[in-house]
Design a protein around this motif. Structure first.
Motif, PDB file in Angstrom:
ATOM      1  N   THR A 146     -29.381  -8.700  51.408  1.00 32.84           N
ATOM      2  CA  THR A 146     -30.042  -7.700  52.292  1.00 32.84           C
ATOM      3  C   THR A 146     -31.004  -7.311  51.105  1.00 32.84           C
ATOM      4  O   THR A 146     -32.051  -6.716  52.271  1.00 32.84           O
ATOM      5  N   LEU A 147     -31.188  -7.249  50.682  1.00 32.76           N
ATOM      6  CA  LEU A 147     -32.536  -6.010  49.651  1.00 32.76           C
ATOM      7  C   LEU A 147     -33.512  -6.887  49.966  1.00 32.76           C
ATOM      8  O   LEU A 147     -34.608  -6.908  50.022  1.00 32.76           O
ATOM      9  N   MET A 148     -33.464  -7.822  50.287  1.00 34.34           N
ATOM     10  CA  MET A 148     -35.419  -8.830  49.969  1.00 34.34           C
ATOM     11  C   MET A 148     -35.836  -8.620  51.877  1.00 34.34           C
ATOM     12  O   MET A 148     -36.664  -8.506  51.511  1.00 34.34           O
ATOM     13  N   ASP A 149     -34.750  -8.087  52.720  1.00 39.11           N
ATOM     14  CA  ASP A 149     -35.752  -7.560  54.472  1.00 39.11           C
ATOM     15  C   ASP A 149     -36.451  -6.125  53.446  1.00 39.11           C
ATOM     16  O   ASP A 149     -37.529  -6.434  54.249  1.00 39.11           O
ATOM     17  N   LEU A 150     -35.839  -5.288  53.232  1.00 44.89           N
ATOM     18  CA  LEU A 150     -36.188  -4.052  53.037  1.00 44.89           C
ATOM     19  C   LEU A 150     -37.253  -4.200  51.345  1.00 44.89           C
ATOM     20  O   LEU A 150     -38.697  -3.624  51.561  1.00 44.89           O
ATOM     21  N   ALA A 151     -37.389  -5.522  51.067  1.00 37.61           N
ATOM     22  CA  ALA A 151     -38.641  -5.722  49.746  1.00 37.61           C
ATOM     23  C   ALA A 151     -39.585  -6.109  50.667  1.00 37.61           C
ATOM     24  O   ALA A 151     -40.677  -5.848  50.585  1.00 37.61           O
ATOM     25  N   GLU A 152     -39.576  -7.161  51.229  1.00 38.73           N
ATOM     26  CA  GLU A 152     -40.588  -7.218  52.462  1.00 38.73           C
ATOM     27  C   GLU A 152     -41.288  -6.414  53.300  1.00 38.73           C
ATOM     28  O   GLU A 152     -42.553  -5.898  53.251  1.00 38.73           O
ATOM     29  N   GLU A 153     -40.266  -5.607  53.978  1.00 44.82           N
ATOM     30  CA  GLU A 153     -40.775  -4.409  54.113  1.00 44.82           C
ATOM     31  C   GLU A 153     -41.332  -3.422  53.378  1.00 44.82           C
ATOM     32  O   GLU A 153     -42.898  -2.875  53.770  1.00 44.82           O
ATOM     33  N   CYS A 154     -41.233  -3.558  52.138  1.00 44.49           N
ATOM     34  CA  CYS A 154     -41.360  -2.018  50.676  1.00 44.49           C
ATOM     35  C   CYS A 154     -43.658  -2.837  50.992  1.00 44.49           C
ATOM     36  O   CYS A 154     -44.513  -2.342  50.539  1.00 44.49           O
ATOM     37  N   PHE A 155     -43.424  -4.128  51.271  1.00 42.46           N
ATOM     38  CA  PHE A 155     -44.783  -4.794  50.684  1.00 42.46           C
ATOM     39  C   PHE A 155     -45.642  -4.744  52.020  1.00 42.46           C
ATOM     40  O   PHE A 155     -46.620  -4.338  51.451  1.00 42.46           O
ATOM     41  N   ASP A 156     -45.104  -4.694  53.054  1.00 39.85           N
ATOM     42  CA  ASP A 156     -45.689  -4.621  54.134  1.00 39.85           C
ATOM     43  C   ASP A 156     -46.479  -2.680  54.168  1.00 39.85           C
ATOM     44  O   ASP A 156     -47.108  -2.919  54.785  1.00 39.85           O
ATOM     45  N   SER A 157     -45.370  -2.254  53.826  1.00 37.21           N
ATOM     46  CA  SER A 157     -45.779  -0.952  53.895  1.00 37.21           C
ATOM     47  C   SER A 157     -46.373   0.030  53.326  1.00 37.21           C
ATOM     48  O   SER A 157     -47.042   0.503  52.978  1.00 37.21           O
ATOM     49  N   PHE A 158     -46.897  -0.893  51.811  1.00 39.31           N
ATOM     50  CA  PHE A 158     -46.915   0.366  50.833  1.00 39.31           C
ATOM     51  C   PHE A 158     -47.509  -0.582  49.633  1.00 39.31           C
ATOM     52  O   PHE A 158     -48.118  -0.422  48.762  1.00 39.31           O
ATOM     53  N   SER A 159     -48.195  -1.440  49.966  1.00 37.71           N
ATOM     54  CA  SER A 159     -49.101  -2.141  49.610  1.00 37.71           C
ATOM     55  C   SER A 159     -51.039  -1.851  49.105  1.00 37.71           C
ATOM     56  O   SER A 159     -51.051  -2.257  50.246  1.00 37.71           O
ATOM     57  N   ALA A 160     -51.183  -1.430  48.239  1.00 40.79           N
ATOM     58  CA  ALA A 160     -52.918  -0.806  48.566  1.00 40.79           C
ATOM     59  C   ALA A 160     -53.952  -2.833  48.251  1.00 40.79           C
ATOM     60  O   ALA A 160     -52.896  -3.434  48.307  1.00 40.79           O
ATOM     61  N   ASP A 161     -54.915  -2.398  48.478  1.00 43.42           N
ATOM     62  CA  ASP A 161     -55.545  -3.408  48.495  1.00 43.42           C
ATOM     63  C   ASP A 161     -55.815  -4.485  47.493  1.00 43.42           C
ATOM     64  O   ASP A 161     -55.479  -3.600  46.260  1.00 43.42           O
TER      65      ASP A 161
END
Ligand code: PXL
Length: 266
Positions: A85-100
């Motif tokens: 279940t953490l994989m979806d949260l990881a994707e959400e993290c990439f989507d929300s908190f990536s610098a350029d």
């Protein structure tokens, strides 16, 4: 400015693995290390017993506050997550908190020697197969590469077998693929896959295997990449660091490696 990285993995209170190695190593290499702890364990799972506090329910709260505070990261290093279940949260993290231009480095961490670690199943492997599509670099060992590509594991593999695994992985992800700790022809090697070029970095195979060395490899590799090293040089530095840690560790120290001795001299 220092690069800021978010590392997402468990906190094993005792055991010289995951966050307790990633944090000091990343810091020593001049990278700002932020953490997303996925679980707190009394110790890693190679001991006789362990406790496990799942931190998944807290992650949404953490994200909400990171959004409010406007945090962004230059890279993400993922290791032992423990639950699909953490994989979806990881994707959400990439989507929300990536610098350029943020980089995603994934060490799949779910098995070794042809077997899954305790507590992992094929659903976890399937979720990881999906997650690695998002990666810029993946660092599986031979066992993990076999599971990810649905290839039967054999202990008698050779370099050709490992490259075949990488060709199959390249159909699952555009990430740079580095299979780590492959034992071929009496040596240990990292095989770096590129569409037109394969680099094989060969090192002396040490007679002992120690726990946590994959996490150390991933931490040094990531720090080097963030500091502008080539993939080949980052792999070489990580492999040498791991070998030095193993050499610095006496036999009685059974649960990890004395990486502190090596870090101290860096
Ligand atoms: O080193 C990988 C790792 C990390 N975290 C925990 C583990 C393991 C490997 O077994 O048990 C909790």
């Amino acid at each position: 400015m220092n690069k800021r990285i978010l590392t997402m993995q468990d906190l094993s209170c005792v055991g010289q693995c995951s966050l307790t190695v990633a944090l000091p190593i990343l810091s020593a290499y001049g990278v700002e290390a932020c953490v997303l702890p996925t679980a707190v364990l009394s110790n890693h799972t190679m001991f006789k017993s362990w406790s496990y506090l799942d931190l998944t329910p807290e992650i949404k709260n953490i994200y909400e506050n990171w959004t409010t505070n406007g945090f962004k990261f230059d890279a993400f290093l993922l290791g032992y997550l423990g639950k699909a279940t953490l994989m979806d949260l990881a994707e959400e993290c990439f989507d929300s908190f990536s610098a350029d231009g943020a980089k995603i480095i994934i060490d799949p961490v779910f098995g070794d020697n042809g077997k899954l670690y305790g507590g992992f199943d094929l659903d976890y492997v399937a979720a990881m197969r999906k997650l690695i599509r998002r990666a810029d670099f993946i660092l599986p060992n031979v066992t993990e590469a076999c599971f990810l590509t649905d290839t039967p594991y054999t202990p008698d593999y050779d370099a050709k077998f490992v490259i075949k695994l990488e060709e199959k992985l390249a159909k699952l992800t555009d990430a740079k693929i580095i299979i780590t700790g492959a034992e071929t022809g009496g040596d240990i090697c990292e095989i770096i896959y590129g569409k037109n070029k394969i680099d094989i970095l060969t090192h002396e195979l040490l007679p002992v295997k120690k726990h946590g060395t994959g996490d150390i490899f991933a931490s040094v590799f990531t720090a080097k990449i963030l500091n502008g090293c080539s993939v080949k040089d980052a792999c070489q530095a990580a492999a040498v660091f791991v070998a030095d840690c193993i050499k610095a560790t006496d036999d009685e120290h059974f649960y990890g490696v004395l990486f502190e001795k090596v870090l101290n001299k860096k």
